[in-house]
Structures are given as C-alpha cells and as structure tokens.
Design a protein around this motif. Structure first.
Motif, PDB file in Angstrom:
ATOM      1  N   GLN A   1      28.834 -25.376 -25.509  1.00  0.00           N
ATOM      2  CA  GLN A   1      28.168 -24.465 -24.707  1.00  0.00           C
ATOM      3  C   GLN A   1      28.292 -22.968 -25.406  1.00  0.00           C
ATOM      4  O   GLN A   1      27.219 -22.093 -25.480  1.00  0.00           O
ATOM      5  N   GLN A   2      29.261 -22.606 -26.011  1.00  0.00           N
ATOM      6  CA  GLN A   2      29.580 -21.405 -26.881  1.00  0.00           C
ATOM      7  C   GLN A   2      28.852 -21.267 -28.034  1.00  0.00           C
ATOM      8  O   GLN A   2      28.016 -20.300 -28.357  1.00  0.00           O
ATOM      9  N   THR A   3      28.523 -22.396 -28.485  1.00  0.00           N
ATOM     10  CA  THR A   3      27.589 -22.470 -29.872  1.00  0.00           C
ATOM     11  C   THR A   3      26.221 -22.227 -29.321  1.00  0.00           C
ATOM     12  O   THR A   3      25.224 -21.598 -29.884  1.00  0.00           O
ATOM     13  N   ALA A   4      25.739 -22.752 -28.377  1.00  0.00           N
ATOM     14  CA  ALA A   4      24.564 -22.492 -27.811  1.00  0.00           C
ATOM     15  C   ALA A   4      24.369 -21.323 -27.284  1.00  0.00           C
ATOM     16  O   ALA A   4      23.143 -20.664 -27.653  1.00  0.00           O
ATOM     17  N   ALA A   5      25.317 -20.491 -26.597  1.00  0.00           N
ATOM     18  CA  ALA A   5      25.013 -19.231 -26.389  1.00  0.00           C
ATOM     19  C   ALA A   5      24.951 -18.337 -27.565  1.00  0.00           C
ATOM     20  O   ALA A   5      24.028 -17.300 -27.619  1.00  0.00           O
ATOM     21  N   LEU A   6      25.625 -18.667 -28.696  1.00  0.00           N
ATOM     22  CA  LEU A   6      25.305 -18.039 -29.774  1.00  0.00           C
ATOM     23  C   LEU A   6      23.946 -18.066 -30.663  1.00  0.00           C
ATOM     24  O   LEU A   6      23.312 -17.017 -30.853  1.00  0.00           O
ATOM     25  N   SER A   7      23.568 -19.359 -30.495  1.00  0.00           N
ATOM     26  CA  SER A   7      22.042 -19.547 -30.707  1.00  0.00           C
ATOM     27  C   SER A   7      21.230 -18.897 -29.988  1.00  0.00           C
ATOM     28  O   SER A   7      20.170 -18.210 -30.636  1.00  0.00           O
ATOM     29  N   GLN A   8      21.280 -18.798 -28.595  1.00  0.00           N
ATOM     30  CA  GLN A   8      20.375 -18.150 -27.617  1.00  0.00           C
ATOM     31  C   GLN A   8      20.481 -16.520 -28.060  1.00  0.00           C
ATOM     32  O   GLN A   8      19.357 -15.859 -28.037  1.00  0.00           O
ATOM     33  N   ALA A   9      21.629 -16.139 -28.383  1.00  0.00           N
ATOM     34  CA  ALA A   9      21.767 -14.671 -28.888  1.00  0.00           C
ATOM     35  C   ALA A   9      21.052 -14.386 -30.137  1.00  0.00           C
ATOM     36  O   ALA A   9      20.471 -13.365 -30.351  1.00  0.00           O
ATOM     37  N   ALA A  10      21.102 -15.386 -31.000  1.00  0.00           N
ATOM     38  CA  ALA A  10      20.356 -15.123 -32.472  1.00  0.00           C
ATOM     39  C   ALA A  10      19.014 -15.195 -32.250  1.00  0.00           C
ATOM     40  O   ALA A  10      18.192 -14.249 -32.782  1.00  0.00           O
ATOM     41  N   GLU A  11      18.351 -16.073 -31.297  1.00  0.00           N
ATOM     42  CA  GLU A  11      17.055 -16.029 -31.076  1.00  0.00           C
ATOM     43  C   GLU A  11      16.501 -14.834 -30.331  1.00  0.00           C
ATOM     44  O   GLU A  11      15.429 -14.105 -30.897  1.00  0.00           O
ATOM     45  N   ALA A  12      17.506 -14.377 -29.468  1.00  0.00           N
ATOM     46  CA  ALA A  12      16.925 -13.149 -28.736  1.00  0.00           C
ATOM     47  C   ALA A  12      17.026 -11.929 -29.636  1.00  0.00           C
ATOM     48  O   ALA A  12      16.009 -11.120 -29.635  1.00  0.00           O
ATOM     49  N   ALA A  13      18.086 -11.882 -30.805  1.00  0.00           N
ATOM     50  CA  ALA A  13      18.075 -10.754 -31.604  1.00  0.00           C
ATOM     51  C   ALA A  13      16.593 -10.911 -32.603  1.00  0.00           C
ATOM     52  O   ALA A  13      16.021  -9.862 -32.907  1.00  0.00           O
TER      53      ALA A  13
END
Length: 145
Positions: A15-27
């Motif tokens: 889940q933390q990896t998924a959150a990191l992925s979402q943050a990268a996409e948002a960036a």
C-alpha cells in the motif's frame, strides 16, 4: 520454492508503494507531463524489466488514452523512429537510463533457509533499496570521503 506473492505477505508495504506511485503520477501531472507520455514511460520501463503483466496493463491504459498502435509497435526502438517528439524522446531516454540497473535473475539463494514471509520481506527490501539507489544515482548524491 515457488514465487511468493509479496503484496499478500506484506500488504502494508504494498500500500505504501502504491501511495508512492500515486504521488509520482501526481507530480508528473503537476509538472505538465502528458498522461499518454506517462503511460509510454511506464510501458517502456516494463518492457526493459520484462514484466508481461505491466506491459499488458500499460499498453491497454495507453490505448484508452488515445495512443496509436503504430507508436506502441515501435516503442522498443523509439530512438530509431520519427513517431516521438523531442520531449517524448528525452523522457524515454531518461526512463531507460534510470531503469537499466538490472542483473539476471539468480536462484542460488533458494536453499530452504528462508520462510515465505522472509522471502517476501527481503524482496520488498531489495525493491525499496533499488528505488533509493536510483534516486541517489539520478540525483547525483556525492560519494566522496
């Protein structure tokens, strides 16, 4: 030992990896990167890493966003085609540079001394460390004495 589904062994890390992925996409979105280019980068990295699941997933996502079959067909040789803009070429080149830190898979470690949970934990550690390695290398972290 068969492969261990590490997302099930340690769902909190997943889940933390998924959150990191979402943050990268948002960036990427905040930086004005076209969503089709985001998918091209994901697809090219997946091709380089040999991930059939992600290749399929991101090909479908790219098509849904309007990507063409011709561009997807030449993506493995993007530098040789005239299908991609300079920005796309730069993004794909950068993605390849960051990704090409691979070593062929080895299985000498499979001696029965690790439990499935340990295999999952060590796999996650290696994945996270690989991400930090890429951050440090790409960021030019100094290694001077």
């Amino acid at each position: 030992m068969s492969r261990i589904n590490i997302s099930k062994q340690h769902p909190d890390v997943y889940q933390q990896t998924a959150a990191l992925s979402q943050a990268a996409e948002a960036a990427a979105a905040a930086a004005g990167v076209d969503p089709k280019l985001v998918e091209l980068v994901k697809l090219r990295v997946s091709q380089l890493n040999g991930c059939a699941y992600c290749c399929r997933l991101h090909t479908r996502d790219a098509v849904e966003l309007g990507e063409t079959v011709d561009r997807l067909a030449v993506l493995p040789a993007w530098w040789e085609s005239q299908y991609f803009s300079e920005q796309e070429k730069a993004a794909l080149g950068l993605a390849e540079e960051v990704t090409r830190l691979s070593v062929p898979e080895r299985s000498e470690w499979e001696n029965g001394s690790l439990t499935p949970e340990q295999v999952s934990a060590i796999t996650w550690l290696a994945i996270v460390m690989g991400a930090w390695n890429r951050i440090a290398i790409r960021s030019g972290y100094r290694v001077a004495p």
